[in-house]
Design an enzyme around this catalytic site. Structure first.
Site, PDB file in Angstrom:
ATOM      1  CG  HIS A  19     -16.499 -32.743 -23.560  1.00 29.21           C
ATOM      2  ND1 HIS A  19     -17.290 -32.404 -24.631  1.00 29.21           N
ATOM      3  CD2 HIS A  19     -15.858 -33.881 -23.909  1.00 29.21           C
ATOM      4  CE1 HIS A  19     -17.151 -33.321 -25.577  1.00 29.21           C
ATOM      5  NE2 HIS A  19     -16.278 -34.228 -25.159  1.00 29.21           N
ATOM      6  CG  HIS A  58     -14.785 -38.178 -22.451  1.00 36.02           C
ATOM      7  ND1 HIS A  58     -13.542 -37.754 -22.857  1.00 36.02           N
ATOM      8  CD2 HIS A  58     -15.646 -37.787 -23.435  1.00 36.02           C
ATOM      9  CE1 HIS A  58     -13.652 -37.144 -24.027  1.00 36.02           C
ATOM     10  NE2 HIS A  58     -14.908 -37.156 -24.413  1.00 36.02           N
ATOM     11  CD  GLU A 100     -12.943 -32.751 -26.091  1.00 34.92           C
ATOM     12  OE1 GLU A 100     -12.755 -33.804 -25.470  1.00 34.92           O
ATOM     13  OE2 GLU A 100     -13.492 -32.727 -27.197  1.00 34.92           O
TER      14      GLU A 100
HETATM   15  C1  BGC Z   1     -14.746 -37.175 -28.378  1.00 33.82           C
HETATM   16  C2  BGC Z   1     -15.774 -37.719 -29.337  1.00 33.82           C
HETATM   17  C3  BGC Z   1     -17.000 -38.133 -28.560  1.00 33.82           C
HETATM   18  C4  BGC Z   1     -17.509 -36.965 -27.777  1.00 33.82           C
HETATM   19  C5  BGC Z   1     -18.630 -37.393 -26.876  1.00 33.82           C
HETATM   20  C6  BGC Z   1     -15.346 -36.009 -27.693  1.00 33.82           C
HETATM   21  O1  BGC Z   1     -14.424 -35.484 -26.792  1.00 33.82           O
HETATM   22  O2  BGC Z   1     -13.560 -36.806 -29.036  1.00 33.82           O
HETATM   23  O3  BGC Z   1     -15.259 -38.816 -30.049  1.00 33.82           O
HETATM   24  O4  BGC Z   1     -18.002 -38.615 -29.406  1.00 33.82           O
HETATM   25  O5  BGC Z   1     -16.489 -36.430 -26.980  1.00 33.82           O
HETATM   26  O6  BGC Z   1     -19.589 -36.442 -26.813  1.00 33.82           O
END
Ligand code: BGC
Length: 353
Positions: A183, A109, A318
């Site tokens: 998110h 991310h 997402e």
């Molecule tokens: C991911 C997860 C991760 C989470 C974090 C998601 O977008 O796919 O693996 O733990 O984000 O909060």
């Protein structure tokens, strides 16, 4: 249309004198979306149920403070590259690029200073499509290891057709990689009312990308038919979430990218979710090739109104390019050439049940 004033509240002022602001967008049908210029966070999204009673359907916090620390990316804009890149390593124009490794062995991310942790410049606008807030951020060259100075604009628009539309645009002064998303964690019965296992999920995808034990795609595109990943017909999130399946075990539930059916350039349906008790439906439309379905497997935090968000208290959808794309040449590319435009649109639509 009634003229409703777009609300702007200053929540704090940084040492440098920048204001942290919350903008509240409203439409005539009782939908209300609050967006922070910090992290581009969708802090709340109030949507009326079948009786016209509005509930806040996204997880998050009442106060600014917990957003400033570590949290599960609640409602945030994710970039420069959403999802995982194995060991933060890739090759661009024949040269190795090393991104920050911030989640076990992966870059996740956007790294340490992801777009969820920066202050965006914001401007509120009343457009023909409804109230909107436009966010702008310039990510310096080298930030978290990314090449190029990237200029990003994200536009949240709330339309009279009950759509929260997120439009992304970006441009770089050197070749780079980009994969932006939002998110938000949804619970259509209302944030903090329990788990989402009874929500009915439909994902318009025939394949998904299986992962290894570190949640990095193996490169295979696997048919969902006959697996716990088959959401082509409406199926409750909980139906197969505890199935004896290696992929479910790796994700501790769903944490996988779906391969959406080909697009025409216009946002097309990616998913449809129904909550039948209160009668709330959410459709997700996107121009993106992939959709990460994350069933909130690691949630354990106190959220709005002091309510505990536990495992599966919310789900994320997402919209994105596939995880670890630079290391899988057959995945759609996330390379953005110098001075080209990156563009992406995702719509969360709330039709009547
Ligand atoms: C991911 C997860 C991760 C989470 C974090 C998601 O977008 O796919 O693996 O733990 O984000 O909060």
């Amino acid at each position: 249309m009634r003229y409703i004033l777009l609300e702007r509240e200053v929540l704090a002022t940084t040492q440098k004198g920048d204001e942290i602001v919350r903008y509240t967008l409203r439409n005539d049908n009782g939908i209300e979306a609050a967006v922070l210029n910090y992290g581009g966070i969708l802090q709340s999204l109030r949507v009326p149920d079948r009786d016209g009673k509005a509930a806040d359907i996204v997880l998050g916090f009442d106060e600014l403070e917990p957003y400033l620390g570590e949290h599960p990316y609640f409602g945030a804009i994710i970039g420069r590259v959403g999802n995982r890149i194995a060991h933060g390593k890739l090759t661009l124009n024949g040269r190795p690029v090393q991104l920050t490794v911030n989640s076990k062995t992966c870059h996740l991310h956007g790294g340490k200073r992801g777009f969820d942790k920066v202050l965006w410049k914001a401007a509120a606008k009343l457009t023909n499509d409804g109230q909107s807030v436009e966010l702008h951020y310039v990510s310096p060259a080298g930030s978290d290891g990314y090449p190029g100075r990237l200029s990003v604009t994200v536009n949240y628009v709330l339309t009279p057709a009950n759509e929260l539309r997120i439009q992304y645009a970006a441009q770089s002064d050197a070749d780079t990689i980009v994969n932006l998303t939002n998110h938000s964690y949804f619970n259509l019965a209302g944030a903090g009312t329990g788990d989402v296992l009874k929500h009915e999920m439909q994902i318009f995808a025939d394949q998904y990308t299986p992962v290894d034990g570190t949640l990095i795609p193996t490169g295979e595109l696997r048919d969902v038919a006959g697996t716990p990943f088959d959401f082509r017909e409406p199926t409750s999130i909980g139906a197969w979430i505890d199935a004896e399946d290696e992929q479910i075990r790796f994700g501790s539930g769903y944490d996988h990218n779906y391969v959406l059916r080909p697009q025409t350039g216009e946002p097309r349906p990616a998913a449809r979710v129904r909550e039948l008790r209160y009668g709330v439906v959410m459709e997700v439309l996107t121009t993106e090739p992939g959709l990460q379905f994350y069933s909130g497997n690691f949630l354990d935090v106190e959220g709005k109104g002091g309510r505990r968000y536990g495992k599966h208290a919310g789900f994320c959808l997402e919209t994105q390019h596939f995880p670890d794309a630079p290391n899988h040449p057959h995945f759609p590319s996330i390379v953005l050439k110098a001075r080209d435009w990156y563009r992406s649109t995702t719509i969360y639509r709330f039709p009547p049940l």
